[in-house]
Scaffold this active site. Structure first.
Site, PDB file in Angstrom:
ATOM      1  N   LYS A 186      -7.577   1.025  -3.616  1.00  0.00           N
ATOM      2  CA  LYS A 186      -7.188   0.572  -2.268  1.00  0.00           C
ATOM      3  C   LYS A 186      -7.259   1.725  -1.264  1.00  0.00           C
ATOM      4  O   LYS A 186      -7.786   1.585  -0.155  1.00  0.00           O
ATOM      5  CB  LYS A 186      -5.761   0.006  -2.349  1.00  0.00           C
ATOM      6  CG  LYS A 186      -5.077  -0.248  -1.034  1.00  0.00           C
ATOM      7  CD  LYS A 186      -5.682  -1.401  -0.283  1.00  0.00           C
ATOM      8  CE  LYS A 186      -5.019  -1.552   1.083  1.00  0.00           C
ATOM      9  NZ  LYS A 186      -5.720  -2.529   1.914  1.00  0.00           N
ATOM     10  N   LYS A 229      -1.252   5.350   8.351  1.00  0.00           N
ATOM     11  CA  LYS A 229      -0.615   5.414   7.020  1.00  0.00           C
ATOM     12  C   LYS A 229      -1.688   5.432   5.943  1.00  0.00           C
ATOM     13  O   LYS A 229      -1.674   6.282   5.051  1.00  0.00           O
ATOM     14  CB  LYS A 229       0.314   4.212   6.809  1.00  0.00           C
ATOM     15  CG  LYS A 229       0.985   4.254   5.440  1.00  0.00           C
ATOM     16  CD  LYS A 229       1.795   3.001   5.117  1.00  0.00           C
ATOM     17  CE  LYS A 229       0.974   1.967   4.403  1.00  0.00           C
ATOM     18  NZ  LYS A 229       1.758   0.932   3.730  1.00  0.00           N
ATOM     19  N   THR A 234       0.876  -1.181   0.000  1.00  0.00           N
ATOM     20  CA  THR A 234       0.000   0.000   0.000  1.00  0.00           C
ATOM     21  C   THR A 234       0.911   1.229   0.000  1.00  0.00           C
ATOM     22  O   THR A 234       1.570   1.502   1.002  1.00  0.00           O
ATOM     23  CB  THR A 234      -0.907   0.018   1.244  1.00  0.00           C
ATOM     24  OG1 THR A 234      -1.640  -1.214   1.291  1.00  0.00           O
ATOM     25  CG2 THR A 234      -1.884   1.180   1.176  1.00  0.00           C
TER      26      THR A 234
END
Ligand code: NAD
Length: 301
Positions: free
Chosen positions: A171, A246, A96
């Site tokens: 995502k 994050k 990611t």
């Protein structure tokens, strides 16, 4: 049979690589951590002593690293992927990362003679182990089609998200929705309790009603309601607050660039950062529930 190189054999990488081995493929893996390599070897991965050694004979190189900076480093370092993989190799990044890093990979890989797709995943450590991850893949049509075949042993669902960076965009937007929905569970669960509802009864009502969501079904932040919730286990992490920070931060950065007002995500990020500031970044992200009931202990939530 395909020969995969796998860089980043952590909580996600090792079991994912293991599922490729189970499907009859060869996986040569590298990680900076000896312990991670050892776990991957137990999953049937062949250990390599360096990135160069891992990628030199591979048909496909998959990276599963913490952040964008690690992906850039593994690609460009001395003996890295760009210096060592065979020309024409398909590079897949399942980490990611920020949109800029993903675009950088799409731009740089062809300059060095490689093909690249962004191929992030959703489904967590349990999905990695079970081979039921959702993959969202972005890139050139032909490369995406090839990548979709490669990920099958690790996947429950595989999506062609679109062109370059479409997978990582999906995502990031998805996970932003997740952490906003988690905040709704925090507040709804505590309000229901305060109004005198039996927590289990309320959870069942929400499950059959419009309050239903993925975190409500999986991470409900009240102990004793659903088995998979960290609330049952003193909020030991199933998804660490600092990883959630994050993910939401990546969404906020992308939103700011697009001139969007992501107010709910900003609040979700602030609450997660409060956990980190209190030294609770390694606890579960659902512990944000404690901010709904100031003054109460974790046991009283
Ligand atoms: P992790 O920290 O367990 O694993 C990352 C691994 O990369 C570590 O073993 C680390 O030693 C290794 N590494 C770091 N720099 C390296 C380098 N230069 N060369 C070789 N190895 C290096 O993290 P994870 O939970 O496996 O997550 C990996 C990625 O997947 C992250 O981007 C994360 O956001 C994403 N992700 C995680 C989950 C989850 O539930 N854990 C779910 C979906 C996506």
């Amino acid at each position: 049979m395909t020969h995969f190189a796998w860089i980043g054999l952590g909580n996600m990488g090792a079991p994912m690589a293991g599922n490729l081995v189970k499907a009859g493929h060869t996986v040569t893996g590298f990680d900076l951590s000896e312990k991670a390599v050892q776990t991957a070897v137990e999953h049937g991965v062949t250990a390599a002593g360096s990135v160069a050694e891992a990628v030199q004979d591979a048909d496909v190189v998959i990276t599963m690293l913490p952040k964008g900076e690690h992906v850039r480093e593994v690609y460009t370092q001395d003996g890295g992927v760009f210096a060592s993989a065979r020309q024409g190799t398909l590079l897949m990044d399942s980490s990611t990362v920020d949109i800029e890093t993903s675009q950088w990979c799409h731009d740089e890989a062809p300059k060095h003679g490689y093909r690249f797709v962004d191929s992030p995943v959703s489904g967590g450590i349990s999905g990695a182990a079970a081979g039921t991850l959702a993959f969202m893949i972005g890139g050139e049509e032909k490369d995406v089609a090839e990548a979709m075949e490669h990920v099958k042993p690790m996947a429950g669902n595989v999506f062609n998200a679109g062109g370059a960076t479409a997978g990582i965009a999906a995502k990031i937007a998805n996970n932003m929705m997740l952490f906003i929905a988690q905040m709704a569970c925090s507040e709804g669960s505590q309000l229901a309790k305060h109004l005198g509802l039996d927590p289990k009864t309320f959870w069942e009502i929400a499950s059959a009603s419009s309050g239903r969501s993925w975190p409500q079904q999986t991470w409900y932040p009240v102990a004793g309601i659903i088995d998979s919730a960290a609330a049952n286990n003193d909020f030991e992490a199933t998804f660490r607050a600092d990883l959630a920070i994050k993910d939401v931060s990546l969404a906020l950065a992308a939103g700011e660039k697009a001139g969007l007002h992501l107010e709910a995500a900003t609040l979700a990020c602030e609450q997660l950062n409060r956990l980190a500031d209190e030294g609770l970044g390694d606890k579960d992200c659902s512990l944000v529930v404690k901010y709904v009931t100031p003054g109460r202990t974790q046991e009283e939530i």
